[in-house]
Design a protein around this motif. Structure first.
Motif, PDB file in Angstrom:
ATOM      1  N   ALA A   1       0.827  -1.209   0.000  1.00 58.06           N
ATOM      2  CA  ALA A   1       0.000   0.000   0.000  1.00 58.06           C
ATOM      3  C   ALA A   1       0.859   1.256   0.000  1.00 58.06           C
ATOM      4  O   ALA A   1       0.577   2.228  -0.722  1.00 58.06           O
ATOM      5  N   ALA A   2       1.928   1.249   0.798  1.00 59.01           N
ATOM      6  CA  ALA A   2       2.813   2.420   0.863  1.00 59.01           C
ATOM      7  C   ALA A   2       3.504   2.658  -0.472  1.00 59.01           C
ATOM      8  O   ALA A   2       3.582   3.799  -0.949  1.00 59.01           O
ATOM      9  N   ALA A   3       3.989   1.599  -1.107  1.00 64.78           N
ATOM     10  CA  ALA A   3       4.664   1.740  -2.399  1.00 64.78           C
ATOM     11  C   ALA A   3       3.705   2.245  -3.470  1.00 64.78           C
ATOM     12  O   ALA A   3       4.070   3.084  -4.309  1.00 64.78           O
ATOM     13  N   ALA A   4       2.466   1.759  -3.436  1.00 62.69           N
ATOM     14  CA  ALA A   4       1.474   2.195  -4.427  1.00 62.69           C
ATOM     15  C   ALA A   4       1.152   3.676  -4.258  1.00 62.69           C
ATOM     16  O   ALA A   4       1.017   4.418  -5.248  1.00 62.69           O
ATOM     17  N   LEU A   5       1.029   4.141  -3.013  1.00 61.84           N
ATOM     18  CA  LEU A   5       0.736   5.553  -2.768  1.00 61.84           C
ATOM     19  C   LEU A   5       1.911   6.434  -3.143  1.00 61.84           C
ATOM     20  O   LEU A   5       1.729   7.515  -3.720  1.00 61.84           O
ATOM     21  N   LEU A   6       3.135   6.001  -2.862  1.00 66.83           N
ATOM     22  CA  LEU A   6       4.313   6.744  -3.275  1.00 66.83           C
ATOM     23  C   LEU A   6       4.365   6.901  -4.802  1.00 66.83           C
ATOM     24  O   LEU A   6       4.593   7.988  -5.322  1.00 66.83           O
ATOM     25  N   ALA A   7       4.143   5.795  -5.495  1.00 68.19           N
ATOM     26  CA  ALA A   7       4.200   5.825  -6.961  1.00 68.19           C
ATOM     27  C   ALA A   7       3.106   6.723  -7.541  1.00 68.19           C
ATOM     28  O   ALA A   7       3.344   7.502  -8.467  1.00 68.19           O
ATOM     29  N   ALA A   8       1.899   6.631  -6.971  1.00 67.53           N
ATOM     30  CA  ALA A   8       0.782   7.425  -7.484  1.00 67.53           C
ATOM     31  C   ALA A   8       1.013   8.906  -7.223  1.00 67.53           C
ATOM     32  O   ALA A   8       0.732   9.753  -8.077  1.00 67.53           O
ATOM     33  N   ALA A   9       1.518   9.234  -6.022  1.00 61.32           N
ATOM     34  CA  ALA A   9       1.780  10.642  -5.709  1.00 61.32           C
ATOM     35  C   ALA A   9       2.868  11.212  -6.609  1.00 61.32           C
ATOM     36  O   ALA A   9       2.755  12.336  -7.094  1.00 61.32           O
ATOM     37  N   ARG A  10       3.902  10.436  -6.857  1.00 56.21           N
ATOM     38  CA  ARG A  10       4.993  10.897  -7.699  1.00 56.21           C
ATOM     39  C   ARG A  10       4.517  11.107  -9.144  1.00 56.21           C
ATOM     40  O   ARG A  10       4.873  12.089  -9.791  1.00 56.21           O
ATOM     41  N   SER A  11       3.704  10.196  -9.644  1.00 56.99           N
ATOM     42  CA  SER A  11       3.230  10.324 -11.028  1.00 56.99           C
ATOM     43  C   SER A  11       2.243  11.474 -11.198  1.00 56.99           C
ATOM     44  O   SER A  11       2.053  11.992 -12.302  1.00 56.99           O
TER      45      SER A  11
END
Length: 317
Positions: free
Chosen positions: A305-315
């Motif tokens: 979940a943390a990795a998915a949120l990091l990736a989504a925020a960055r994109s």
């Protein structure tokens, strides 16, 4: 407030009958200032018209279906469903302990090489934490660690007994340290963080996701803490004369997900599997994305979940 005296205030500005050459110089100077004003206006227009960073939209983020989460980029904070109230945070509380310790005893003038010599009280603390099911690194009376090693044991290995012994080291007494910590939280406006103990084992040690983001900003701003939490492992000796053992950072996203450089995990029955994870918005940037996950049912689900949120925020930037 003192007012800076401007050149126009000088008595010479009222002098009559200035020389023609001086008048010409003033005309040229005025033209130069006018030109600088035009340039400043152009630069201001460029800044205004430059494309602004898009606002972080919570509707576009992949919020976890179990547990709660918040995301911050710069000063913008977006909370997922159910993230407003306080929740148990487990060992994330050790970030507070480290920040308060460094506030009480700053790492100046060789302080990091100061020694904490363990005694029988530290042995009792270790036995108590082991019985409670917490993370423990053995200690023996007469052995010693430096201030820096104590911080690494608390933040990297997440040792409960070293966290409590660190509080004794800097203040002499755990209860006194806890009072300092609560005062420090109030002074920093972190009213959403409640400390019932120093290790996060108590269910009453809770925090809102928003205040954990604010706490994370303070941790990132501290050069020593930001350096320690990025360490993949630490080596700690448990007894006098014994060789140090390697303890791997409890943050499994370090080195696995691009750019992750912190910050702290937590896990208890009340807290579930929780984490504060940070990564630069872009390579080489000082600005960070901060993700808080509280109450995930497993470490794997928390990290996903943390990795998915990091990736989504960055994109989205």
């Amino acid at each position: 407030m003192l007012r800076r005296r401007e050149s126009g205030d000088r008595a010479a500005s009222g002098r009559q009958g200035a020389m023609p050459g001086l008048r010409a110089h003033r005309v040229q100077l005025g033209a130069g200032l006018a030109g600088a004003g035009v340039l400043g206006l152009v630069l201001a227009l460029v800044l205004v018209l430059a494309p602004a960073r898009p606002a972080l939209d919570g509707r576009d983020l992949p919020w976890p279906t179990r547990g709660v989460a918040s995301v911050a980029v710069g000063e913008a904070v977006v909370g997922g469903p159910g993230s407003e109230g306080p929740r148990a945070m487990g060992s994330i509380a050790k970030l507070v302990v480290a920040l308060v310790a460094l506030d009480l005893v700053p790492p100046d003038g060789g302080a990091l090489q100061g020694w904490h010599v363990f005694d029988s009280t530290d042995e009792v603390i270790a036995a108590h934490e082991r019985a409670a099911g917490g993370a423990v690194i053995d200690v023996s009376a007469g052995s010693a660690l430096t201030y820096r090693e104590m911080l690494e044991a608390a933040l990297v290995a997440s040792s409960n007994n070293h966290t409590r012994s660190l509080a004794r080291f800097v203040s002499g007494d755990e209860g006194q340290f806890l009072d300092h910590a609560r005062e420090w939280l109030r002074d920093n406006g972190l009213d959403g963080i409640e400390l019932a103990d120093l290790t996060g084992m108590a269910p009453e040690t809770r925090a809102t996701a928003r205040d954990l983001i604010a706490l994370s900003r303070l941790a990132l701003a501290d050069p020593l803490i930001s350096e320690i939490v990025e360490m993949p492992e630490t080596r700690i000796a448990s007894a006098q004369g014994s060789p140090p053992r390697t303890y791997v950072n409890t943050n499994g996203l370090l080195g696995r997900f691009g750019g992750v450089d912190g910050l702290k995990t937590g896990m208890t029955d009340a807290a579930g599997h929780s984490i504060v994870v940070t990564a630069p918005v872009a390579e080489g940037s000082d600005e960070h994305i901060i993700v808080v996950i509280l109450g995930a049912p497993s470490a794997a689900e928390r990290d996903t979940a943390a990795a998915a949120l990091l990736a989504a925020a960055r994109s989205a930037l």
